[in-house]
Enzyme design. Structure first.
Site, PDB file in Angstrom:
ATOM      1  N   ASP A  69       3.787   2.549   2.848  1.00 36.00           N
ATOM      2  CA  ASP A  69       3.197   1.944   1.893  1.00 36.00           C
ATOM      3  C   ASP A  69       2.412   3.048   0.901  1.00 36.00           C
ATOM      4  O   ASP A  69       1.840   2.834   0.005  1.00 36.00           O
ATOM      5  CB  ASP A  69       1.903   1.055   2.039  1.00 36.00           C
ATOM      6  CG  ASP A  69       0.993   1.784   3.107  1.00 36.00           C
ATOM      7  OD1 ASP A  69       1.241   2.337   3.938  1.00 36.00           O
ATOM      8  OD2 ASP A  69      -0.226   1.541   2.515  1.00 36.00           O
ATOM      9  N   LYS A  89      -3.475  -4.392   4.094  1.00 35.65           N
ATOM     10  CA  LYS A  89      -4.126  -3.108   4.514  1.00 35.65           C
ATOM     11  C   LYS A  89      -5.049  -2.658   3.339  1.00 35.65           C
ATOM     12  O   LYS A  89      -4.623  -2.708   2.239  1.00 35.65           O
ATOM     13  CB  LYS A  89      -3.133  -1.860   4.679  1.00 35.65           C
ATOM     14  CG  LYS A  89      -3.586  -0.735   4.377  1.00 35.65           C
ATOM     15  CD  LYS A  89      -2.739   0.367   4.746  1.00 35.65           C
ATOM     16  CE  LYS A  89      -3.102   1.949   4.114  1.00 35.65           C
ATOM     17  NZ  LYS A  89      -2.257   2.890   4.233  1.00 35.65           N
ATOM     18  N   GLU A 139      -9.336  -0.213   7.824  1.00 37.49           N
ATOM     19  CA  GLU A 139      -9.016   1.027   8.046  1.00 37.49           C
ATOM     20  C   GLU A 139     -10.077   2.079   7.610  1.00 37.49           C
ATOM     21  O   GLU A 139     -10.288   2.546   6.132  1.00 37.49           O
ATOM     22  CB  GLU A 139      -7.577   1.378   7.344  1.00 37.49           C
ATOM     23  CG  GLU A 139      -7.424   3.115   7.277  1.00 37.49           C
ATOM     24  CD  GLU A 139      -5.945   3.370   6.934  1.00 37.49           C
ATOM     25  OE1 GLU A 139      -5.101   2.328   6.475  1.00 37.49           O
ATOM     26  OE2 GLU A 139      -5.565   4.338   6.991  1.00 37.49           O
ATOM     27  N   GLU A 144     -11.069   5.342   7.655  1.00 40.62           N
ATOM     28  CA  GLU A 144     -10.231   6.787   8.057  1.00 40.62           C
ATOM     29  C   GLU A 144     -11.693   7.510   7.831  1.00 40.62           C
ATOM     30  O   GLU A 144     -12.056   7.925   6.759  1.00 40.62           O
ATOM     31  CB  GLU A 144      -9.203   6.969   7.116  1.00 40.62           C
ATOM     32  CG  GLU A 144      -8.716   8.581   7.440  1.00 40.62           C
ATOM     33  CD  GLU A 144      -7.145   8.686   6.899  1.00 40.62           C
ATOM     34  OE1 GLU A 144      -6.674   7.782   6.118  1.00 40.62           O
ATOM     35  OE2 GLU A 144      -6.968   9.941   7.079  1.00 40.62           O
ATOM     36  N   LYS A 170      -7.695   0.092  12.200  1.00 40.73           N
ATOM     37  CA  LYS A 170      -6.976   1.230  12.030  1.00 40.73           C
ATOM     38  C   LYS A 170      -7.677   2.377  11.704  1.00 40.73           C
ATOM     39  O   LYS A 170      -7.978   2.839  10.920  1.00 40.73           O
ATOM     40  CB  LYS A 170      -5.805   0.971  10.926  1.00 40.73           C
ATOM     41  CG  LYS A 170      -5.123   2.199  10.372  1.00 40.73           C
ATOM     42  CD  LYS A 170      -3.790   1.801   9.728  1.00 40.73           C
ATOM     43  CE  LYS A 170      -3.077   2.947   9.238  1.00 40.73           C
ATOM     44  NZ  LYS A 170      -1.758   2.953   8.617  1.00 40.73           N
ATOM     45  N   GLY A 185      -3.178  10.693  10.271  1.00 42.88           N
ATOM     46  CA  GLY A 185      -4.067  11.644   9.475  1.00 42.88           C
ATOM     47  C   GLY A 185      -3.850  12.934   9.119  1.00 42.88           C
ATOM     48  O   GLY A 185      -4.704  13.890   9.288  1.00 42.88           O
ATOM     49  N   GLY A 186      -2.504  13.441   9.488  1.00 42.83           N
ATOM     50  CA  GLY A 186      -2.322  14.819   9.520  1.00 42.83           C
ATOM     51  C   GLY A 186      -1.987  15.645  10.684  1.00 42.83           C
ATOM     52  O   GLY A 186      -1.677  16.835  10.617  1.00 42.83           O
ATOM     53  N   SER A 246      -0.092   3.000  13.710  1.00 43.99           N
ATOM     54  CA  SER A 246       0.126   2.678  12.394  1.00 43.99           C
ATOM     55  C   SER A 246       0.472   3.954  11.619  1.00 43.99           C
ATOM     56  O   SER A 246      -0.568   4.273  10.820  1.00 43.99           O
ATOM     57  CB  SER A 246      -0.930   1.839  11.922  1.00 43.99           C
ATOM     58  OG  SER A 246      -0.452   1.456  10.599  1.00 43.99           O
ATOM     59  N   TYR A 250      -3.488   8.309  -0.649  1.00 46.51           N
ATOM     60  CA  TYR A 250      -2.175   7.466   0.024  1.00 46.51           C
ATOM     61  C   TYR A 250      -1.985   6.281  -1.227  1.00 46.51           C
ATOM     62  O   TYR A 250      -2.542   6.180  -2.018  1.00 46.51           O
ATOM     63  CB  TYR A 250      -2.898   6.670   1.133  1.00 46.51           C
ATOM     64  CG  TYR A 250      -1.794   6.384   1.899  1.00 46.51           C
ATOM     65  CD1 TYR A 250      -1.347   5.190   1.924  1.00 46.51           C
ATOM     66  CD2 TYR A 250      -1.460   7.281   2.840  1.00 46.51           C
ATOM     67  CE1 TYR A 250      -0.098   5.072   2.933  1.00 46.51           C
ATOM     68  CE2 TYR A 250      -0.359   7.383   3.787  1.00 46.51           C
ATOM     69  CZ  TYR A 250       0.525   6.007   3.823  1.00 46.51           C
ATOM     70  OH  TYR A 250       1.466   6.027   4.494  1.00 46.51           O
TER      71      TYR A 250
HETATM   72  P1  13P Z   1      -0.998   8.727   8.245  1.00 48.31           P
HETATM   73  O1  13P Z   1      -0.495   8.133   9.467  1.00 48.31           O
HETATM   74  O2  13P Z   1       0.189   9.671   7.558  1.00 48.31           O
HETATM   75  O3  13P Z   1      -2.321   9.187   8.331  1.00 48.31           O
HETATM   76  O4  13P Z   1      -1.024   7.378   7.314  1.00 48.31           O
HETATM   77  C1  13P Z   1      -1.423   6.152   7.926  1.00 48.31           C
HETATM   78  C2  13P Z   1      -1.814   5.512   6.837  1.00 48.31           C
HETATM   79  O5  13P Z   1      -1.157   4.362   6.676  1.00 48.31           O
HETATM   80  C3  13P Z   1      -2.990   5.723   5.936  1.00 48.31           C
HETATM   81  O6  13P Z   1      -3.428   4.875   5.292  1.00 48.31           O
END
Ligand code: 13P
Length: 393
Positions: free
Chosen positions: A68, A180, A220, A222, A262, A305-306, A331, A393
């Site tokens: 996405d 998401k 999510e 993060e 997530k 996440g990298g 994911s 993103y």
């Molecule tokens: P990454 O797995 O590249 O971190 O991306 C996951 C994602 O959907 C970030 O929102």
């Protein structure tokens, strides 16, 4: 109207046992009685379907393909292989991904950008229909991206609540069954109490709105990899963030059985000199899950996440070598797509090889979801980290 035909598409507005219980005055606490009855009824109408969708996505040996990327981020991906960021090129790449033969054996859900949800392949088939044939549930990124959080120390907040109910209803009509919303917390920049509260509240409001419109929300929060901090510090911050997120989810009446979490794995910062083994990542991350997440949540779908492709798979595998009450899965975007994108290079004659590369990663993560991945035979390229500071993103 395109629909994912393997999922019940029109919820029946019958009162579930759950709703009936909640409407009895002697079992309903005062704080619940003050909820607007219409919103409770609408959410209840989708309750069974949300639970079913979440369970389907969290099915053994399968995870989510995050594809996405916004047009701007997709442009960066395409630029890395020398392609222009045109709709045609984005379509060609995304068609390659969704039509990889047998992808549905390993992938249960695909998160799409709005353009892709309404897009057709070069052969004129709707992308949601291609996913349906693969038994992959279509999802949709509904947030509108990150912007600076005024009053903070260079932190961000996630936009997208305005008009979200109407957009979500339209996405459901188009075939999406989950959503998401990615928000981030930065350790080097704080995290401030303000940024954590904003992130948690936004996720909770989005989740309630998604569920009212039949979409399973992917929650999510993060915690960015940026920073020199050690794994203990990530653990401490994640404890705070997850507590606040789940507090607000409860306050907003979100049905926990109908969400997917997530999170990022608990790792040291990308610039920390001490690296963590998969065992350590699994220890900290599972400890955090046990402390903070009710087993009612059906799926924990980690982002990469990298991390390198192999690192993300090894860490997931380590978590699944012990019994736990959730479906602990993936994911990933970068950790599924990186080798695939490079192999493709924008050339039609490389499509088969690129699809094979995607299937190799998808299968490896499927095995990791079952705790059966050995790490043997991986290419050197798949071991290269993909951390990018301030990744969007
Ligand atoms: P990454 O797995 O590249 O971190 O991306 C996951 C994602 O959907 C970030 O929102």
């Amino acid at each position: 109207m395109a629909t994912a035909s393997f999922i019940k598409s029109s919820p029946i507005l019958e009162k579930s046992a759950w709703l009936q219980r909640r409407s009895l005055p002697f079992t309903t606490p005062a704080s619940r009685r003050s909820l607007p009855s219409r919103s409770v009824a609408v959410r209840a109408s989708y309750a069974d379907e949300l639970v079913k969708t979440a369970k389907l996505i969290a099915s053994p040996g399968r995870g989510i393909l995050a594809m996405d990327e916004s047009n701007a981020t997709c442009g960066k991906r395409l630029a890395s292989i020398g392609l222009e960021n045109t709709e045609e090129n984005r379509k060609a790449y995304r068609t390659l991904l969704v039509s990889a033969p047998g992808l549905g054996d390993y992938i249960s859900g695909a998160i799409l950008f709005e353009e892709t949800l309404y897009q057709s392949t070069a052969d004129g088939e709707k992308i949601v229909d291609v996913l349906g044939k693969q038994k992959i549930v279509p999802g949709i990124k509904v947030d509108k991206g990150l912007v600076p959080l005024a009053g903070s120390n260079g932190e961000s907040w996630c936009q997208g609540l305005d008009g979200l109910a109407a957009r979500s209803a339209a996405f459901y009509q188009q075939g999406a069954r989950f959503a998401k919303w990615r928000t981030v917390v930065s350790i080097p920049n704080g995290p401030s109490a303000l940024a954590v509260k904003e992130a948690a509240w936004g996720l909770a409001r989005y989740s309630a709105i998604s569920q009212e419109n039949g979409l399973v929300p992917i929650v999510e929060p993060e915690i960015l990899l940026d920073g020199e901090h050690g794994i203990e510090r990530t653990f401490e911050v994640a404890q705070r963030v997850w507590a606040e997120v789940f507090c607000y989810l409860a306050e907003n009446g979100v049905l926990f059985e109908g969400i997917l979490l997530k999170p990022s794995m608990v790792t040291p910062g990308a610039e920390c000199k001490d690296k963590a083994t998969p065992q350590q990542v699994a220890d900290y991350t599972l400890k955090l899950l046990h402390r903070r997440i009710t087993p009612a949540v059906p799926g924990i779908m980690f982002l990469s996440g990298g991390q390198s492709e192999v690192e993300a798979t090894l860490n997931l595998n380590a978590m699944n070598q012990r019994p736990n009450p959730w479906h602990v899965s993936f994911s990933y975007a970068r950790a599924l797509q990186n080798t695939c994108l490079k192999t493709w290079g924008g050339l039609p004659e490389n499509v088969d090889a690129a699809q094979h590369a995607l299937l190799v990663r998808a299968r490896a993560n499927s095995l990791a979801q079952l705790g059966m991945y050995t790490g043997e035979g991986e290419s050197e390229e798949s071991k290269e980290g993909m951390y990018v500071k301030n990744y969007s993103y």
